[in-house]
Design an enzyme around this catalytic site. Structure first.
Site, PDB file in Angstrom:
ATOM      1  N   ARG A 173       0.832  -1.216   0.000  1.00  0.00           N
ATOM      2  CA  ARG A 173       0.000   0.000   0.000  1.00  0.00           C
ATOM      3  C   ARG A 173       0.870   1.271   0.000  1.00  0.00           C
ATOM      4  O   ARG A 173       0.556   2.256   0.694  1.00  0.00           O
ATOM      5  CB  ARG A 173      -0.919   0.037   1.221  1.00  0.00           C
ATOM      6  CG  ARG A 173      -1.982  -1.024   1.234  1.00  0.00           C
ATOM      7  CD  ARG A 173      -2.974  -0.827   0.090  1.00  0.00           C
ATOM      8  NE  ARG A 173      -4.186  -1.572   0.345  1.00  0.00           N
ATOM      9  CZ  ARG A 173      -4.343  -2.861   0.020  1.00  0.00           C
ATOM     10  NH1 ARG A 173      -3.380  -3.502  -0.596  1.00  0.00           N
ATOM     11  NH2 ARG A 173      -5.476  -3.469   0.285  1.00  0.00           N
ATOM     12  N   SER A 224     -10.823  -0.381   3.178  1.00  0.00           N
ATOM     13  CA  SER A 224     -10.012  -0.491   4.397  1.00  0.00           C
ATOM     14  C   SER A 224      -9.617   0.913   4.849  1.00  0.00           C
ATOM     15  O   SER A 224      -8.968   1.634   4.102  1.00  0.00           O
ATOM     16  CB  SER A 224      -8.714  -1.255   4.139  1.00  0.00           C
ATOM     17  OG  SER A 224      -8.971  -2.541   3.694  1.00  0.00           O
ATOM     18  N   GLU A 254      -4.959   4.094   6.147  1.00  0.00           N
ATOM     19  CA  GLU A 254      -4.433   4.036   4.778  1.00  0.00           C
ATOM     20  C   GLU A 254      -5.108   5.107   3.914  1.00  0.00           C
ATOM     21  O   GLU A 254      -4.629   5.412   2.846  1.00  0.00           O
ATOM     22  CB  GLU A 254      -4.573   2.618   4.191  1.00  0.00           C
ATOM     23  CG  GLU A 254      -5.885   2.310   3.551  1.00  0.00           C
ATOM     24  CD  GLU A 254      -5.880   1.039   2.691  1.00  0.00           C
ATOM     25  OE1 GLU A 254      -5.029   0.173   2.850  1.00  0.00           O
ATOM     26  OE2 GLU A 254      -6.778   0.943   1.848  1.00  0.00           O
TER      27      GLU A 254
END
Ligand code: EPU
Length: 338
Positions: free
Chosen positions: A162, A237, A333
């Site tokens: 990520r 997420s 994130e």
């Protein structure tokens, strides 16, 4: 290209947060993008694409530039492979459906990830054992200072979990305008190693899956546990899965032997944040209109009128509870605009 004033950004972020852009324009080609960046009367610019990885906690006091660059083309092809060029404003999932229709393999495990293609390299999106970087060839971007186009190969993108160059040293310096992806035409490299994909295929009695079957399995799994942003505002997420050292892992594992984990290397271990959050008692919890999804604790949701600040408050509460309970720091994130 027209610059509008006081435009609601609610339709442009999948959290469905109500916040306004002081100025707003939409760009449909590279020339317009350059024009927007050269507007001296608007020194502050803010680029918005799919808005699927974004939490707005206040109005944006800048020129918001909405990326609407469209088009998919084949730029290289042999008997076994094809390289496609996808413009940044193409919806990621619709682009995958196009590849499947043409029997081009590689992206099927990443079906239904929300957002547009241009933002995929920024956080090296991934799901069910496959990441963007596995099929990435290069991308092009506009240097927002020099207004020159620049090409980035895989190495230049410095992809990690990520993570990429564009989230670190290159942060805020470029707007990605297109992405080149290498896909298979024959002998597709199927990745069914993720347990839930195998279960889903088995459930449907599929023994020799096609890339379309895998995509359908991923779609079914995602729909069963992730909320549809069109119905409940969310950003996928919200947190990254924390990566901890072997020393920290050994302590964690001895006190919580039941916890799932992934060994990344001999010295690093990844712990699912969803598990930590669920064990801290937050799964399905609601605080006004902000909450934690009932089927996947990694996902924060907006049940209607939550403000970005309210979502952020929930995130902070979760971060400190997880830290207290497990001694592990989790971090968002999503890109938080404060
Ligand atoms: N888990 C829980 N409770 C929860 C959620 C998860 O105990 O509420 C446990 C699961 O039982 C499992 C483990 O955590 O043992 C991992 O869960 P899962 O396989 O569902 O994946 P994840 O780690 O929660 C990651 C990605 C997702 C991606 C899936 C599938 C991150 C931050 N998230 O989630 O990405 O779809 O793997 O590959 O890496 C996204 O980025 O928006 C996203 C949804």
């Amino acid at each position: 290209m027209q610059v509008l004033q006081n435009i609601s950004l609610q339709p442009y972020n999948t959290f469905g947060i109500s916040a306004n852009a002081k100025y707003f324009c939409e760009v449909s080609n590279i020339e317009e993008l350059k024009e927007a960046f050269s507007l001296k009367e608007h020194p502050d610019k803010f680029v918005i694409s799919g808005g699927s990885n974004l939490l707005l906690t206040k109005d944006v006091d800048a020129l918001v530039i909405h990326i609407n660059l469209k088009g998919i083309s084949i730029i290289e092809e042999d008997n076994n492979h094809v390289v496609i060029k996808v413009m940044a404003g193409e919806n990621w999932h619709e682009m995958i459906l196009w590849t499947l229709k043409n029997n081009y393999g590689g992206l099927e495990n990443m079906s239904l990830i929300p957002g547009k293609t241009g933002t995929a390299p920024i956080q090296n999106i991934g799901a069910y054992g496959v990441e963007l970087k596995d099929h990435f060839v290069s991308c092009e971007g506009l240097n927002t200072t020099t207004l020159e186009m620049q090409s980035f190969d895989k190495e230049a993108c410095e992809f990690g979990y990520r993570d990429s160059y564009f989230k670190n040293k290159g942060k805020g310096k470029y707007v990605i305008t297109s992405v080149n992806l290498k896909l298979t035409k024959t002998n597709h490299n199927l990745n069914t190693s993720y347990g839930s994909i195998e279960e889903e295929l088995l459930k449907n009695n599929i023994k020799n899956p096609s890339i379309k079957d895998i995509s359908n399995a991923v779609i079914a799994i995602r729909q069963s546990k992730l909320p549809d942003p069109k119905k409940i505002g969310n950003s996928g997420s919200f947190f990254k899965n924390p990566i901890i050292s072997k020393e920290e892992f050994l302590i964690f594992n001895s006190t919580h032997p039941e916890a799932p984990f992934y060994k990344i290397s001999n010295t690093l271990f990844k712990i699912p944040a969803g598990w930590l959050i669920e064990q801290s008692g937050f799964k399905g919890k609601r605080f006004g209109d902000a909450g934690v999804h009932k089927k996947q604790a990694l996902v924060l949701v907006n049940y209607g009128k939550a403000t970005g600040q309210e979502i952020l408050n929930v995130a902070h509460t979760i971060i400190s509870e997880v830290k207290n309970k497990f001694g592990i720091a989790i971090s968002p994130e999503v890109n938080i605009i404060r």
